[in-house]
Design a protein around this motif. Structure first.
Motif, short mmCIF file in Angstrom:
data_model
loop_
_atom_site.label_atom_id
_atom_site.label_comp_id
_atom_site.label_asym_id
_atom_site.label_seq_id
_atom_site.Cartn_x
_atom_site.Cartn_y
_atom_site.Cartn_z
N GLU A 16 16.89 12.77 140.90
CA GLU A 16 16.42 11.42 140.29
C GLU A 16 15.42 10.84 141.16
N LEU A 19 12.22 12.61 140.34
CA LEU A 19 11.83 12.29 139.07
C LEU A 19 11.04 10.79 139.28
N ASP A 20 11.72 9.90 139.98
CA ASP A 20 10.99 8.62 140.25
C ASP A 20 9.56 8.88 140.86
N VAL A 22 7.69 11.60 140.58
CA VAL A 22 6.71 12.09 139.86
C VAL A 22 6.20 11.20 138.94
N ALA A 23 7.12 10.04 138.51
CA ALA A 23 6.70 8.99 137.63
C ALA A 23 5.64 8.24 138.42
N MET A 26 2.31 9.89 138.35
CA MET A 26 1.93 10.00 137.17
C MET A 26 0.99 8.80 136.66
N MET A 36 1.44 17.08 135.81
CA MET A 36 2.73 17.28 136.30
C MET A 36 3.59 17.17 135.21
N THR A 37 3.43 17.20 134.22
CA THR A 37 4.46 17.36 133.12
C THR A 37 5.38 18.65 133.26
N TRP A 40 7.89 17.68 135.93
CA TRP A 40 9.00 16.81 135.22
C TRP A 40 10.02 17.36 134.44
N ARG A 41 9.57 18.45 133.70
CA ARG A 41 10.40 19.10 132.80
C ARG A 41 11.55 20.09 133.57
N LEU A 43 12.39 19.44 136.64
CA LEU A 43 13.19 18.22 137.27
C LEU A 43 14.45 18.07 136.26
N GLU A 44 13.88 17.78 135.15
CA GLU A 44 14.75 17.13 134.20
C GLU A 44 16.02 18.47 133.58
#
Length: 73
Positions: A16, A19-20, A22-23, A26, A36-37, A40-41, A43-44
């Motif tokens: 998590e 993810l923060d 990377v956000a 972005m 960076m997608t 992101w994918r 990590l999700e």
């Protein structure tokens, strides 16, 4: 012992946090955000696998509490 054998698994909280991160990246670098997608994918996907594993383990524990003749040793 190999280096990977010594490493502890990444926790859900760590995923998590990444993810923060990377956000934030972005937002800071909108022109590169699309690059960076894939991160992101990935990590999700890892987060979702951890959540699913936690749900399964909780269901197994709950099942054992309802069925006293079966114990997890």
């Amino acid at each position: 012992m190999t280096r990977s054998a010594k490493r502890k698994p990444v926790t859900l909280d760590e995923i998590e946090s990444f993810l923060d991160l990377v956000a934030r990246l972005m937002k800071k670098f909108p022109r590169q955000a699309e690059l960076m997608t894939p991160i992101w994918r990935a990590l999700e996907r890892e987060r979702d696998k951890r959540v699913e594993t936690n749900v399964i383990l909780a269901a197994a524990r709950a099942r054992l509490t309802r069925s006293p003749s079966h114990t997890m040793d």
